[in-house]
Motif scaffolding. Sequence first.
Motif, PDB file in Angstrom:
ATOM      1  N   ILE A 211     -15.659  22.729   1.523  1.00  0.00           N
ATOM      2  CA  ILE A 211     -15.357  21.304   1.377  1.00  0.00           C
ATOM      3  C   ILE A 211     -14.440  20.804   2.508  1.00  0.00           C
ATOM      4  N   PHE A 220     -20.432  11.234   5.745  1.00  0.00           N
ATOM      5  CA  PHE A 220     -19.901  11.690   4.460  1.00  0.00           C
ATOM      6  C   PHE A 220     -20.805  11.132   3.364  1.00  0.00           C
ATOM      7  N   GLU A 242     -22.262  -3.474   1.667  1.00  0.00           N
ATOM      8  CA  GLU A 242     -21.351  -4.325   2.427  1.00  0.00           C
ATOM      9  C   GLU A 242     -19.911  -4.036   2.015  1.00  0.00           C
ATOM     10  N   LYS A 243     -19.719  -3.959   0.689  1.00  0.00           N
ATOM     11  CA  LYS A 243     -18.354  -3.811   0.183  1.00  0.00           C
ATOM     12  C   LYS A 243     -17.653  -2.600   0.813  1.00  0.00           C
ATOM     13  N   PHE A 244     -18.368  -1.489   0.921  1.00  0.00           N
ATOM     14  CA  PHE A 244     -17.733  -0.273   1.424  1.00  0.00           C
ATOM     15  C   PHE A 244     -18.156   0.059   2.856  1.00  0.00           C
ATOM     16  N   ASP A 262     -16.454   7.760   5.122  1.00  0.00           N
ATOM     17  CA  ASP A 262     -15.511   8.741   4.562  1.00  0.00           C
ATOM     18  C   ASP A 262     -15.928   9.006   3.119  1.00  0.00           C
ATOM     19  N   TRP A 264     -14.301   8.883   0.362  1.00  0.00           N
ATOM     20  CA  TRP A 264     -13.818   7.914  -0.615  1.00  0.00           C
ATOM     21  C   TRP A 264     -14.820   6.765  -0.795  1.00  0.00           C
ATOM     22  N   PRO A 335     -15.369  21.232  -6.261  1.00  0.00           N
ATOM     23  CA  PRO A 335     -16.639  20.628  -6.697  1.00  0.00           C
ATOM     24  C   PRO A 335     -17.800  21.098  -5.816  1.00  0.00           C
ATOM     25  N   ASN A 644     -15.491  14.443 -17.198  1.00  0.00           N
ATOM     26  CA  ASN A 644     -14.364  14.918 -16.400  1.00  0.00           C
ATOM     27  C   ASN A 644     -13.470  15.776 -17.303  1.00  0.00           C
TER      28      ASN A 644
ATOM     29  N   MET B   1     -14.740  -4.641   2.240  1.00  0.00           N
ATOM     30  CA  MET B   1     -13.375  -4.198   1.945  1.00  0.00           C
ATOM     31  C   MET B   1     -12.492  -4.354   3.173  1.00  0.00           C
ATOM     32  N   PRO B  20     -10.090   1.633   4.828  1.00  0.00           N
ATOM     33  CA  PRO B  20     -10.166   0.629   3.761  1.00  0.00           C
ATOM     34  C   PRO B  20      -8.840   0.562   3.001  1.00  0.00           C
ATOM     35  N   ASP B  22      -8.079   0.104  -0.002  1.00  0.00           N
ATOM     36  CA  ASP B  22      -8.024   0.758  -1.310  1.00  0.00           C
ATOM     37  C   ASP B  22      -8.192   2.270  -1.244  1.00  0.00           C
ATOM     38  N   ILE B  23      -8.422   2.794  -0.084  1.00  0.00           N
ATOM     39  CA  ILE B  23      -8.690   4.240  -0.002  1.00  0.00           C
ATOM     40  C   ILE B  23      -7.526   5.010  -0.616  1.00  0.00           C
ATOM     41  N   TRP B  27      -8.194  10.989   0.219  1.00  0.00           N
ATOM     42  CA  TRP B  27      -9.278  10.983   1.205  1.00  0.00           C
ATOM     43  C   TRP B  27      -8.817  10.487   2.564  1.00  0.00           C
ATOM     44  N   ARG B  30      -7.409  13.716   3.935  1.00  0.00           N
ATOM     45  CA  ARG B  30      -8.440  14.726   4.213  1.00  0.00           C
ATOM     46  C   ARG B  30      -9.416  14.272   5.307  1.00  0.00           C
ATOM     47  N   ASP B  31     -10.004  13.108   5.094  1.00  0.00           N
ATOM     48  CA  ASP B  31     -11.093  12.705   6.000  1.00  0.00           C
ATOM     49  C   ASP B  31     -10.609  11.996   7.267  1.00  0.00           C
ATOM     50  N   HIS B  32      -9.572  11.195   7.150  1.00  0.00           N
ATOM     51  CA  HIS B  32      -9.131  10.420   8.320  1.00  0.00           C
ATOM     52  C   HIS B  32      -8.099  11.188   9.146  1.00  0.00           C
ATOM     53  N   PHE B  40      -9.466  17.986  -3.562  1.00  0.00           N
ATOM     54  CA  PHE B  40     -10.126  17.087  -4.513  1.00  0.00           C
ATOM     55  C   PHE B  40     -10.645  17.916  -5.692  1.00  0.00           C
ATOM     56  N   LYS B  44      -9.310  11.608 -10.656  1.00  0.00           N
ATOM     57  CA  LYS B  44      -8.823  10.715 -11.711  1.00  0.00           C
ATOM     58  C   LYS B  44      -7.454  11.090 -12.259  1.00  0.00           C
TER      59      LYS B  44
END
Lengths: 705, 156
Positions: A211, A220, A242-244, A262, A264, A335, A644, B1, B20, B22-23, B27, B30-32, B40, B44
């Motif tokens: 991971i 990603f 668009e949003k993300f 990414d 997220w 995961p 979960n 966003m 973003p 809200d990220i 992440w 980890r990713d940036h 991860f 939650k």
Amino acid sequence: MKTDRKFFSRRTFLITSGAVTSGFIIGFSKLGKNQEKEDVEEFEPNGWLKIDKDGRATIVFARSEMGQGISTALPMIVAEELSINWDDVEVKYASHDPSTYGNQGTYSNSSVISSWHQLRMAGAAARHMLISAAASTWHVKSEDCRAENGYIVHVKTKRKLYYKDLIFTAAKLPLPQEINLKKNKDFKLLGTSPNRVDSIIKSNGKALYAIDIDIPQMHFATVLRPPFGSEILSFDTNGVKEKFNLIDVIQYKYGIAVIARDTWSALEARKLIALKTKKNIRVNSSEIKKELKKAVRKEGVPLFKEIRDQSETKSIKKISLEYFFPFSPHLTMEPQNSTALVSKKYCEVWAPCQKPEKVIEDISKEIGIEKKNIKLNLTLIGGGFGRRYESDYILDSVLLSQYYSKPVKVIWDRDEDIAHDWYRPASVNKITALIKDEKIHEWDHHVVSPSINIQRDNISRSVYQDQQPVIGCQPNYPIKNRISRYTHKQYPITVGWWYGPDSKNRFACETFIDFVAKTLKKDPLHYRQFLLQENNWRESATLRAVLEKVASMASWNNGEGKKKGHYQGVACVYECDSFVAHIVEISISQGKPIIHDVYCAVDCGLALHPDIVRSQIEGGILWDLSAVLYMGVDFQNGQARQSNFHDQPILRIDESPRIHVEILESSDTPRNIGGGFAAGAALANAWYRATGKMVTQLPMKNNVF
Amino acid sequence: MKILKKRININSKDYQVEAPEDISLLWLIRDHIGLTGTKFGCGKGLCGACTIHIEGRANRSCLYKLKDLKDEQITTIEGISEKDQHPVQVVWNKFQVAQCGYCQSGQIMTAIDLLKRFSKPTKDTIRKEMKGNLCRCGTYPRIEKAIEALLKEDRS
Ligand code: FES
Ligand code: FES
């Protein structure tokens, strides 16, 4: 050094050696089938070692480290026979390379036993060559020389030559014609517990799991599969693209994939995507349970039958119970994920993987790239437990990388993991026992469940020729008449290997023994010992020994706990070649079991690294307690109702008992560590002792508390 | 966003990020940023694998948004000690706690925080404070022993 004489056979042990610039290499790539009792074709271990010009050894570890400590224990076997200081050893993780290492699968705690002989031979072969090198330098006989901690000593004159000074001579020598293995009593390293080779990197963030792989330019992604029994008709992205600022949302072979910049963004977008599906097959847990229950009342097909006593059965008492086991998930902490880089002819993959050969085959089938052009990098695995035998989460990244001609990393969200696991099959078991003269005259165990082999591997042979579904159906006691029956039911829910897949059958057996004991008004532990008295079963003595040991550890007193209001339950098991007995002590608070102590006596043969054995046992015990207390996914319209850790909990530290382990060693070869598989049954037996109620429906949560 | 451009401080190093708003820090880190010791597990706040320190206090990074970050100092597992000599790391190694190791960054970050907040935690306090950190491999007995041993060492 006294040694066992083992003749070197070219058929099974081809060695190649040759001088390389950095030192002296022994490859032992074609070790052939191991002669241990393993009957599956997978247990064909390999590896190689190298000693460099500073006298340091590099020992390759060619399996997968999932926490079971084998990246330490296996190289220790080589180092022992090589007679080198453990501090002078470096362990190198191999990537998947079947032409050098053969089978690199890592299954059910079996790697130690399947590697034992071959790794010893490999280390010993190197030692022989170093001894010969020293002997020829001194013009003395090899028999007069001995290997010790990284040097060869000429016994009479006490002259020494260090390995570093011998490597070039050794590399030019012919291969040894016979190989002497050390006697156990001469072991210096095996039986001690040096720190694990992966311990520091697992405390500083440097341990690399699949991971964590980062490839320049990679996309990603995450995926969304339709519920079991359904297919996707269409999907609504609800504006997530668009949003993300996503790269793409597409439907691919197995579901919907969200491709982002990414992880997220991919995970968040996935939550908002709505699937429109068509139900092809109804998949509802309540109906499945009903169907399994109905079938268990029919006869079933006897897969195993042994009738040794056909005498008079008049004075016989018949008792019987039905059990239900749900689909149980693995919940590996890391995961499901994979990263792939696919070009026209070539594919490179990083993934947590317990069965590399199968994955490579599956990839090859999926995208038509030749197997030899597929490179699978083995990384540390954040928990295996059988989940990483599968290729589903690996094919995701392979397909997407092929489609986009870019490296793609796919990470599943936890709800996807729970909803699309390869579960331990749900099952209804019925045990019927005939009791005569306080003994069990007949044991008839009927299992109704999906079959892992048939469903997972699409094996075309008849369902009823495969014994797997009834493994563990017969208890650990000598019983004259034994029948294991099976009725096959299949659902569109994927089932697969699960740490101790037969553990449910064993749970039924070991709790049913308490039921028999109670019917006869016997102490359950003494009753087990009584059943094991007959020595017509070769494992009886060892099982008796672990039972006796655990009874004294727990001060067993007919299930009375050490404290007032505490109760004990016992269970023992012979599985994967290990003998394990548990006593679990509980009390009950607000209708729930509080588990105070687990006592465990284990005999798994020679413990190569006792501390790793202990940690494996601790882990196995807690796994099994989690399974019995909590594990179970159910489905409505093919959709898992759990998503979960809040609704599919695992044991937490504040519920975790004190664990007391004693290791008995009744043989001088290591056996598999099968620890843990009876702790849940012992818990259920303690509950039975405390409440008078048998635990026959799992998990205990939602069924008994 | 909305995309935020921001300077953030992790392990005493400044990073310029563009991500973003809200990220989650998980992440982002980890990713940036490319620090992958923070893991991860659930996304939650249910497993503790992603635990980091914000101004020295344990936080679940999967729940903490970039836009909620002011100029707080962040510490991840990579930043607790340069030479792997943090007492919690040392005792973790001594007791050979880790199995698969995946949950251990989170366990260690929570344990460090616990030891800052309680000078003499009882067994029950340790269990209560650590209970948000799940471990599938069953390392709980060793986690408990390691923390207790550290407390004893400190006292003597
Ligand atoms: S990933 Fe943050 S608590 Fe599980
Ligand atoms: S060590 Fe594997 S999850 Fe904790």
